[in-house]
Design an enzyme around this catalytic site. Structure first.
Site, mmCIF file in Angstrom:
data_model
loop_
_atom_site.group_PDB
_atom_site.id
_atom_site.type_symbol
_atom_site.label_atom_id
_atom_site.label_comp_id
_atom_site.label_asym_id
_atom_site.label_seq_id
_atom_site.Cartn_x
_atom_site.Cartn_y
_atom_site.Cartn_z
ATOM 1 N N ASP A 83 -2.077 -0.558 5.850
ATOM 2 C CA ASP A 83 -2.413 0.026 7.147
ATOM 3 C C ASP A 83 -3.903 0.156 7.415
ATOM 4 O O ASP A 83 -4.304 0.397 8.552
ATOM 5 C CB ASP A 83 -1.797 1.429 7.255
ATOM 6 C CG ASP A 83 -2.505 2.430 6.356
ATOM 7 O OD1 ASP A 83 -2.605 2.168 5.139
ATOM 8 O OD2 ASP A 83 -2.975 3.452 6.875
ATOM 9 N N ASP B 185 0.867 -1.171 0.000
ATOM 10 C CA ASP B 185 0.000 0.000 0.000
ATOM 11 C C ASP B 185 0.912 1.232 0.000
ATOM 12 O O ASP B 185 2.113 1.135 0.286
ATOM 13 C CB ASP B 185 -0.885 -0.039 1.248
ATOM 14 C CG ASP B 185 -1.797 1.162 1.372
ATOM 15 O OD1 ASP B 185 -2.253 1.678 0.341
ATOM 16 O OD2 ASP B 185 -2.048 1.587 2.514
ATOM 17 N N LEU B 186 0.346 2.413 -0.293
ATOM 18 C CA LEU B 186 1.167 3.615 -0.337
ATOM 19 C C LEU B 186 0.946 4.488 0.911
ATOM 20 O O LEU B 186 1.790 4.514 1.799
ATOM 21 C CB LEU B 186 0.894 4.402 -1.618
ATOM 22 C CG LEU B 186 2.010 5.365 -2.067
ATOM 23 C CD1 LEU B 186 1.839 5.727 -3.530
ATOM 24 C CD2 LEU B 186 2.076 6.619 -1.225
ATOM 25 N N ASP B 187 -0.183 5.168 0.997
ATOM 26 C CA ASP B 187 -0.432 6.077 2.121
ATOM 27 C C ASP B 187 -0.565 5.303 3.430
ATOM 28 O O ASP B 187 -1.366 4.369 3.536
ATOM 29 C CB ASP B 187 -1.710 6.879 1.875
ATOM 30 C CG ASP B 187 -1.567 7.812 0.687
ATOM 31 O OD1 ASP B 187 -1.089 8.941 0.877
ATOM 32 O OD2 ASP B 187 -1.923 7.399 -0.430
#
Length: 252
Positions: A190, A14-16
């Protein structure tokens, strides 16, 4: 599984909140030279078995990662680019644009709210107004019902989206293709949006790693924050294997 050799693994990120810290506005997240270099090295060491799986559009992911990752899933799986550049997209539901306009009108009456329109979805961020959560949740639930859209809850954000693939479906699609096919997957994320992907990798004998505070999850392990993620990735690439035991907090 204490560790997994790079030659046997595929990595989904995932990124953010995972590769990059969460910001009040999605537009505040910028490229980071250290992260870009690490992603490029990971792609090389994994022979292309690396993908970013994000709620952002593919265009936004590319801007932040500086094009370091060939395989990308965007808008929670509604957009997907294969490791060889093939592009798959789910056509936007015709009511998404109207939903985004209604979100914008709602946000005008609640200072601190931010609307993000991503073609196939529209998100209402309330990181700048956490006390507005009950009102936001009620509004978005009603909006999804009236506009025939799916609700996608996240960390201080509520989103309405075009029905279609989620992050778990995106990971499943990648794993059916070269170069990912036959590998053991690791997924880091997250948010609640990452739970379908955690479940998918677990079903395939892989490992999900939750980034952030402990909570009920299908992930098997946890890292504290994006800085720990980058440190773990750098160490794993140096060792030639992903560490999945010591230095982890294992989820119950």
């Amino acid at each position: 599984m204490a560790s997994l050799p790079l030659a046997e693994a595929s990595l989904f990120l995932d990124l953010d909140g995972t590769l990059a810290p969460l910001c009040d506005s999605p537009g505040d997240v910028r490229p980071l030279a250290e992260r870009t270099s690490l992603l490029r090295l990971a792609g090389e060491r994994l022979a292309g078995r690396l993908a970013i799986v994000s709620g952002r559009t593919i265009e936004s992911v590319d801007a932040i990662s500086e094009g370091a990752c060939a395989a990308v899933a965007g808008v929670h799986g509604l957009q997907r680019r294969t490791a060889f550049g093939g592009l798959e997209t789910t056509a936007p539901h015709p009511r998404v644009e109207h939903a985004a306009a209604l979100m914008a009108a709602f946000a005008q009456g609640h200072p601190g709210l931010l609307v993000e329109h991503k073609d196939q979805s529209a998100a209402l961020h309330y990181r700048g107004a956490p006390n507005a959560e009950p009102a936001v949740m009620e509004f978005v639930q009603r909006l999804a019902e009236t506009e025939a859209l799916e609700v996608q809850p996240g960390h201080l954000v509520m989103e309405v989206r075009t029905p279609g693939p989620d992050k778990g479906a995106a990971v499943r699609a990648f794993l059916s293709e070269v170069p990912f096919r036959g590998s053991t997957p690791i997924y880091l994320g997250d948010d609640l949006t990452d739970e379908p992907a955690f479940a998918e990798v677990a079903a395939r004998g892989g490992v999900g790693i939750l980034v952030g505070r402990e909570r009920p999850t299908a992930a098997r392990a946890r890292l504290e924050d994006p800085s720990e993620v980058l440190a773990w990735l750098a160490e794993s690439l140096q060792r030639g294997a992903f560490k999945l035991g010591r230095a982890f907090s294992w989820a119950a």
